[in-house]
Scaffold this motif. Structure first.
Motif, short mmCIF file in Angstrom:
data_model
loop_
_atom_site.label_atom_id
_atom_site.label_comp_id
_atom_site.label_asym_id
_atom_site.label_seq_id
_atom_site.Cartn_x
_atom_site.Cartn_y
_atom_site.Cartn_z
N ALA A 1 -10.79 -33.21 -22.03
CA ALA A 1 -9.64 -33.88 -21.41
C ALA A 1 -9.41 -33.34 -20.00
O ALA A 1 -9.13 -34.13 -19.07
N ALA A 2 -9.55 -32.04 -19.82
CA ALA A 2 -9.39 -31.45 -18.48
C ALA A 2 -10.49 -31.96 -17.55
O ALA A 2 -10.23 -32.25 -16.37
N ASP B 1 -12.03 -34.87 -17.83
CA ASP B 1 -11.70 -36.27 -17.54
C ASP B 1 -10.69 -36.35 -16.39
O ASP B 1 -10.84 -37.16 -15.47
N TRP B 2 -9.67 -35.51 -16.47
CA TRP B 2 -8.64 -35.49 -15.45
C TRP B 2 -9.23 -35.08 -14.10
O TRP B 2 -8.93 -35.67 -13.07
N GLN B 3 -10.08 -34.06 -14.12
CA GLN B 3 -10.71 -33.58 -12.89
C GLN B 3 -11.60 -34.67 -12.29
O GLN B 3 -11.62 -34.86 -11.08
N ASN C 1 -9.43 -37.05 -10.53
CA ASN C 1 -8.95 -36.45 -9.29
C ASN C 1 -10.01 -36.50 -8.20
O ASN C 1 -9.71 -36.79 -7.04
#
Length: 98
Positions: free
Chosen positions: A83-84, A86-88, A91
Motif C-alpha cells: 500500500a505504501a 502504491d501511494w509512492q 506521488n
C-alpha cells in the motif's frame, strides 16, 4: 544539475538498488527509485519534489527493514508495504506530471 541533487539521487538509488536482490517488493522499490532519477534527469522534478519522493522511498525502506527484523514478512506487513508503494508510485506520477 547541482552536486547536491546528484548526491541525493545517487544515495536513494544505492539504498533501493542494494536491496533489490530479495524479491518483488525490493524490485518495485528499485524501479520507483529509477523513475525518480529519470524525473530528475529530464528536469520534470524540482529539488523539493525530489527530496519529498526520496524521503518517501526511505520510509518504505525502513518499513521493509522493520518487517524483516524477525526473519519473516507476514501477509499483514506485506500488504502495508504494498500500500505504501502504491501511494509512492502515485506521488511519483503526480509530481512528474504537474
Amino acid at each position: 544539475m547541482t552536486i547536491l541533487k546528484t548526491i541525493l539521487i545517487t544515495g536513494a538509488l544505492v539504498a533501493t538498488a542494494t536491496a533489490a536482490v530479495a524479491g518483488p517488493i525490493d524490485n518495485r522499490q528499485a524501479r520507483q527509485g529509477q523513475r525518480i532519477y529519470q524525473g530528475v534527469q529530464s528536469g520534470r522534478l524540482t529539488y523539493g519534489e525530489t527530496v519529498q519522493l526520496v524521503q518517501g522511498q526511505t520510509r518504505i525502506q525502513a518499513m521493509k527493514m522493520r518487517a524483516r527484523a524477525d526473519g519473516f514478512v507476514d501477509p499483514w506487513e506485506r500488504a502495508r508495504i504494498n500500500a505504501a508503494q502504491d501511494w509512492q508510485s502515485l506521488n511519483i506520477w503526480v509530481k512528474k506530471h504537474n
